[in-house]
Motif scaffolding. Sequence first.
Motif, PDB file in Angstrom:
ATOM      1  N   GLY A   1       8.726   9.378   5.061  1.00 41.12           N
ATOM      2  CA  GLY A   1      10.152   9.218   4.773  1.00 41.12           C
ATOM      3  C   GLY A   1      10.449   7.740   4.903  1.00 41.12           C
ATOM      4  N   GLU A   2       9.461   6.660   4.975  1.00 38.58           N
ATOM      5  CA  GLU A   2      10.023   5.387   5.134  1.00 38.58           C
ATOM      6  C   GLU A   2       9.848   4.822   3.519  1.00 38.58           C
ATOM      7  N   ARG A   3      10.875   3.664   3.606  1.00 39.37           N
ATOM      8  CA  ARG A   3      10.718   3.048   2.293  1.00 39.37           C
ATOM      9  C   ARG A   3       9.609   2.293   1.897  1.00 39.37           C
ATOM     10  N   PRO A   4       9.176   2.320   0.706  1.00 39.15           N
ATOM     11  CA  PRO A   4       8.074   1.611   0.139  1.00 39.15           C
ATOM     12  C   PRO A   4       8.343   0.431   0.295  1.00 39.15           C
ATOM     13  N   GLN A   5       7.206  -0.334   0.564  1.00 39.45           N
ATOM     14  CA  GLN A   5       7.124  -1.892   0.652  1.00 39.45           C
ATOM     15  C   GLN A   5       6.678  -2.716  -0.379  1.00 39.45           C
ATOM     16  N   GLY A   6       6.017  -1.979  -1.423  1.00 41.66           N
ATOM     17  CA  GLY A   6       5.482  -2.707  -2.630  1.00 41.66           C
ATOM     18  C   GLY A   6       4.800  -1.586  -3.325  1.00 41.66           C
ATOM     19  N   PRO A   7       3.888  -2.121  -4.484  1.00 41.56           N
ATOM     20  CA  PRO A   7       3.412  -1.316  -5.396  1.00 41.56           C
ATOM     21  C   PRO A   7       2.532  -0.016  -4.674  1.00 41.56           C
ATOM     22  N   ALA A   8       2.551   1.020  -5.301  1.00 48.85           N
ATOM     23  CA  ALA A   8       1.885   2.220  -4.474  1.00 48.85           C
ATOM     24  C   ALA A   8       1.497   3.211  -5.756  1.00 48.85           C
ATOM     25  N   TRP A   9       0.744   3.959  -5.694  1.00 45.89           N
ATOM     26  CA  TRP A   9       0.250   5.060  -6.583  1.00 45.89           C
ATOM     27  C   TRP A   9       1.166   6.442  -6.262  1.00 45.89           C
ATOM     28  N   TYR A  10       1.669   6.749  -7.438  1.00 47.68           N
ATOM     29  CA  TYR A  10       2.617   8.134  -7.293  1.00 47.68           C
ATOM     30  C   TYR A  10       2.223   8.930  -8.368  1.00 47.68           C
ATOM     31  N   ALA A  11       2.351  10.120  -8.074  1.00 46.52           N
ATOM     32  CA  ALA A  11       2.387  11.188  -9.340  1.00 46.52           C
ATOM     33  C   ALA A  11       3.557  11.369 -10.182  1.00 46.52           C
TER      34      ALA A  11
ATOM     35  N   PRO B   1       1.159  13.696 -17.689  1.00 50.62           N
ATOM     36  CA  PRO B   1       0.807  14.138 -16.164  1.00 50.62           C
ATOM     37  C   PRO B   1      -0.238  13.217 -15.877  1.00 50.62           C
ATOM     38  N   GLY B   2      -0.077  12.610 -14.609  1.00 52.23           N
ATOM     39  CA  GLY B   2      -1.296  11.605 -13.911  1.00 52.23           C
ATOM     40  C   GLY B   2      -0.680  10.803 -12.762  1.00 52.23           C
ATOM     41  N   SER B   3      -1.175   9.761 -12.498  1.00 53.65           N
ATOM     42  CA  SER B   3      -1.053   8.800 -11.148  1.00 53.65           C
ATOM     43  C   SER B   3      -0.418   7.735 -11.826  1.00 53.65           C
ATOM     44  N   TRP B   4       0.632   6.844 -11.337  1.00 55.05           N
ATOM     45  CA  TRP B   4       1.109   5.486 -11.972  1.00 55.05           C
ATOM     46  C   TRP B   4       1.091   4.539 -10.661  1.00 55.05           C
ATOM     47  N   LEU B   5       0.709   3.328 -10.877  1.00 54.28           N
ATOM     48  CA  LEU B   5       0.906   2.302  -9.960  1.00 54.28           C
ATOM     49  C   LEU B   5       2.077   1.579 -10.240  1.00 54.28           C
TER      50      LEU B   5
ATOM     51  N   ALA C   1       9.005   9.861 -12.022  1.00 54.14           N
ATOM     52  CA  ALA C   1      10.242  10.278 -12.793  1.00 54.14           C
ATOM     53  C   ALA C   1      11.636  10.332 -12.032  1.00 54.14           C
ATOM     54  N   TYR C   2      11.632  11.257 -10.752  1.00 54.97           N
ATOM     55  CA  TYR C   2      12.739  11.085 -10.009  1.00 54.97           C
ATOM     56  C   TYR C   2      13.363   9.688  -9.586  1.00 54.97           C
ATOM     57  N   ALA C   3      12.777   8.812  -9.388  1.00 49.29           N
ATOM     58  CA  ALA C   3      13.025   7.351  -9.260  1.00 49.29           C
ATOM     59  C   ALA C   3      13.870   7.238 -10.561  1.00 49.29           C
ATOM     60  N   GLN C   4      13.368   7.420 -11.533  1.00 46.09           N
ATOM     61  CA  GLN C   4      14.407   7.177 -12.853  1.00 46.09           C
ATOM     62  C   GLN C   4      15.568   7.789 -12.899  1.00 46.09           C
ATOM     63  N   GLU C   5      15.553   9.135 -12.171  1.00 48.01           N
ATOM     64  CA  GLU C   5      16.554  10.223 -12.176  1.00 48.01           C
ATOM     65  C   GLU C   5      17.505   9.635 -11.257  1.00 48.01           C
ATOM     66  N   LEU C   6      17.223   8.798 -10.228  1.00 48.89           N
ATOM     67  CA  LEU C   6      18.028   8.277  -9.375  1.00 48.89           C
ATOM     68  C   LEU C   6      18.871   7.160 -10.017  1.00 48.89           C
ATOM     69  N   GLY C   7      18.528   6.630 -11.321  1.00 51.35           N
ATOM     70  CA  GLY C   7      19.149   5.668 -11.707  1.00 51.35           C
ATOM     71  C   GLY C   7      18.448   4.092 -11.842  1.00 51.35           C
ATOM     72  N   TYR C   8      17.319   4.249 -11.441  1.00 54.50           N
ATOM     73  CA  TYR C   8      16.618   2.730 -11.324  1.00 54.50           C
ATOM     74  C   TYR C   8      15.585   2.785 -12.300  1.00 54.50           C
TER      75      TYR C   8
ATOM     76  N   LEU D   1      -1.409   8.931  -2.410  1.00 52.02           N
ATOM     77  CA  LEU D   1      -0.774   9.522  -1.065  1.00 52.02           C
ATOM     78  C   LEU D   1       0.386  10.572  -1.423  1.00 52.02           C
ATOM     79  N   GLU D   2       0.258  11.531  -2.026  1.00 54.47           N
ATOM     80  CA  GLU D   2       1.231  12.773  -1.972  1.00 54.47           C
ATOM     81  C   GLU D   2       1.219  13.886  -1.235  1.00 54.47           C
ATOM     82  N   GLU D   3       1.781  13.578   0.018  1.00 55.73           N
ATOM     83  CA  GLU D   3       1.773  14.866   1.118  1.00 55.73           C
ATOM     84  C   GLU D   3       3.248  15.353   1.242  1.00 55.73           C
ATOM     85  N   ALA D   4       3.220  16.222   1.871  1.00 55.06           N
ATOM     86  CA  ALA D   4       4.478  17.098   2.394  1.00 55.06           C
ATOM     87  C   ALA D   4       5.359  16.157   3.426  1.00 55.06           C
ATOM     88  N   TRP D   5       6.470  16.475   3.437  1.00 54.05           N
ATOM     89  CA  TRP D   5       7.287  15.517   4.530  1.00 54.05           C
ATOM     90  C   TRP D   5       6.947  15.871   5.777  1.00 54.05           C
ATOM     91  N   ASP D   6       6.875  14.880   6.740  1.00 54.28           N
ATOM     92  CA  ASP D   6       7.051  14.973   8.057  1.00 54.28           C
ATOM     93  C   ASP D   6       7.791  13.932   8.611  1.00 54.28           C
TER      94      ASP D   6
END
Length: 845
Positions: free
Chosen positions: A586-596, A549-553, A601-608, A493-498
């Motif tokens: 914009g809600e904080r994820p609650q568990g594993p989810a699929w991401y592009a 490139p791809g999708s990651w759980l 890569a941005y989660a790694q960039e934030l230091g995690y 579920l990669e969609e634009a922000w609302d």
Amino acid sequence: MGPLPVCLQRVLCAGRIQPVWVFVSSVQGEGKESHRSTVPLAQSRWPHSVGETDAIRTVKARLAYGSGVTVVSGGVSVSELFDAVDALVASRSPLPPPQERRRLRTAHGLTLDEVAAALKVRRATVSGWESAKKPAEPRGEEREAYARLLEQLGKLYPAPAADAPAADVPVQEAAAASATVTGAPAPAHEASPPEAPAPTTAAAPEHDPPAPAQRATSRPARTTRPSASRRPGTTKPTAPSGTREAGTDPRFENGPLAVVDVADGQVRAYCTGGLVLDVPAKSLPSLIDWTLKESRLGQPKLSGPGKDADPLLVLTEAALERYGLPAALSDEERLAGRIPEGHKALKQLARANWQLTKRGFGPWARIYRPAQGAQRACVQLCIPSWGALDTRHWGEAGQLPPAQLARVLGVFAARVMTPRGSTAVTGLELMTALHPPTRASTPDPTGRRHSEHNPGSLGTEPVDPAPCEAPDGHPLLADLPRFHLRGPGEKLLEEAWDWARPLTDAECLRRNLVGLDVNMAFAAGANGLTVGLGEPVHLQQPLFDAKLPGSWLVDLSHVDLSRVKTGKEWVDLDGSLLPSPFTPKGERPQGPAWYATPTVAYAQELGYDITPTEAWVRPNAQQARAVGITVTREDEEAHRYANGRYLDAWYQRLRDAYLATMADLGVGTDLPPEEFLAAMDRYRSRDPQLALVVSAVKATVKGGVGKLRERPRGEGWRPGQPWRALSRPTWRPDIRAAVISRTRINFHRKIIRHAAFTGQYPVAILSDCVVYATDGEGPLDFLPYREGKPLPGGFKLGVNPGLVKHEGTQSVLWGEGVRDRFEAPELNLARYIKDGTVTDADNGE
């Protein structure tokens, strides 16, 4: 022995070589020991002239004694000198201009990464060699190899003026090998006509051009608009630069399109650049014949392996009436998207052996005949009064007089491509026009060419998405229970922000809400993005690789925005006032989810730390081997494992179109912030027609990205059944998800940087628009500019894609009043910040 070349004498004399000794080796016989004698060069048996320098004598001695001699001068061997001379000559290998270098590379479907890898240089180095603004020049061995590459590509893809098939290759076969699309292929829901490929540029036309003495009568005459015309002439005598780009090709000297109108009983075609042609056709079939044989309309191909674009005719209401077509569609016809097949005009076309695509005769119609030999016969129609030009994207363009409408569509065609349908369809087909699925192979031993896969393209066959990338109702999900609702662990579920939040007490005391809008945000997100070109590969417990490139759980719920890394430093923020970059709401994820990939890569960039449990990736052959996949030769020939920056050329084409049109409207890329804001306030009023082109270009970006995951459109479709869009190679939900992910991440990075530096947090975000509470009236009142320079990595005012402009300013009282009226404390104010009008309408911005 003749004298040495002057250039060689200069090289050697400049070296100031010291006195020379000659070492002569001789072999007494097979198996016997060789002997070596040393004599001064002046005492050698090699003759020399008085006054010659030792340097020149050195080279002449080397030539006289041959390979059995080693000549040393001051410790430098002549072979080393020869190598130096060869390197010096190679360092001046001729190269074509930067624009031609890029044309040759893209014509062969090569990416910058592929060229860089072959030449053992960085990607940025190759990009610099192709830069038109700040060109760099290769040196030494790199220049020699690069020159050789360009020379070979130049033989395969000559410049348009000299483009021709090999002399010993039949024209039809050479054309069949190189043909792929006409401007771009028809989308899947618009079945392409059965047609033979287009000819190469040098292919003979179906009808020879008339002799000069005949052209005055047989070719459409250039006329001026009669004063008794019922429509005013164009408001500008000349079109902006780029409008007549197609005119550089004599086959299309009258431009890519024409608006057909009737005035005072005479049918006229209004072309780009102010040209008006008389149209002798009295019926719809004869109009199509005239367009193909006499009008000289069309557009050259955008890529070397592609095909020329079909001519486009835009029919006004008067022209519709003249050719027996309704001026407007009935409600039933509008819902069907076409007029009935039994209409008399369609019967005329059928009697003349003209055919229609499966979408029928609607607002965007394609009329064709099966190609004879290598000559295409296809014309596209655009009918504004039937709704062809969506007012959300084209404004009131459909109501313009013919000359002005021709100008608007002509500028768009010259800078983007000839429209092929809605802006979404055009955006999608532009991708294919820039990366045609096939190309002509090199000649085989018999001199013949054949069609082969074009590297860097999506190919000719569609590929299935990964199960997590498939939208609800896809055939891959046919086995799911009927009312099963997939959660984040099953669906990408990669969609634009609302996203929006209530104002804090401190923000309620501010005066205004100021909105910033990112220019061409989704185009900027596509720039430099690596996407998969082949089939997805399933991995278990993979190590995350940002280059795959791809999708990651993966579980990203541990990423805490209260403490993140920006650059190389950790910063503390108020995470409750920030949207999560990992979910559209914009809600904080609650568990594993699929991401592009860009999101992970941005989660790694934030230091995690990131630990995926599963992945569907699209590696190239080298990456596939690295993760333990056996790649066979058959896999490589089928391009089963491939990825690349597929959207770079698409981004560059749309970026250049946008910037060129904005420059015509007085908004340049080098304006300081204050002048930029002033220019943006009134740019539409400077030339309303060009402002329509800007809107259409922006809609082409968004629509093209959205079209990558086109959903079913009626026609009796049921969940679990395939729909038409699935049959085209450009149905790629994974590419759409990657672009949206990258766009959202780029936006969040700026928000984090701004918050860390200023302590200001957004109150609402909608797609590419963000709202801040401030006491000032505009962006400069709260953006941290210092001496005209913005915060590095933060928001920067400007017209380039990725920079921001002022979207609108409303008072805080207005915002709180709107939320109270609708009893929605988290109503997204970014949706209405532009003019303060609360509406559900989507303006396409």
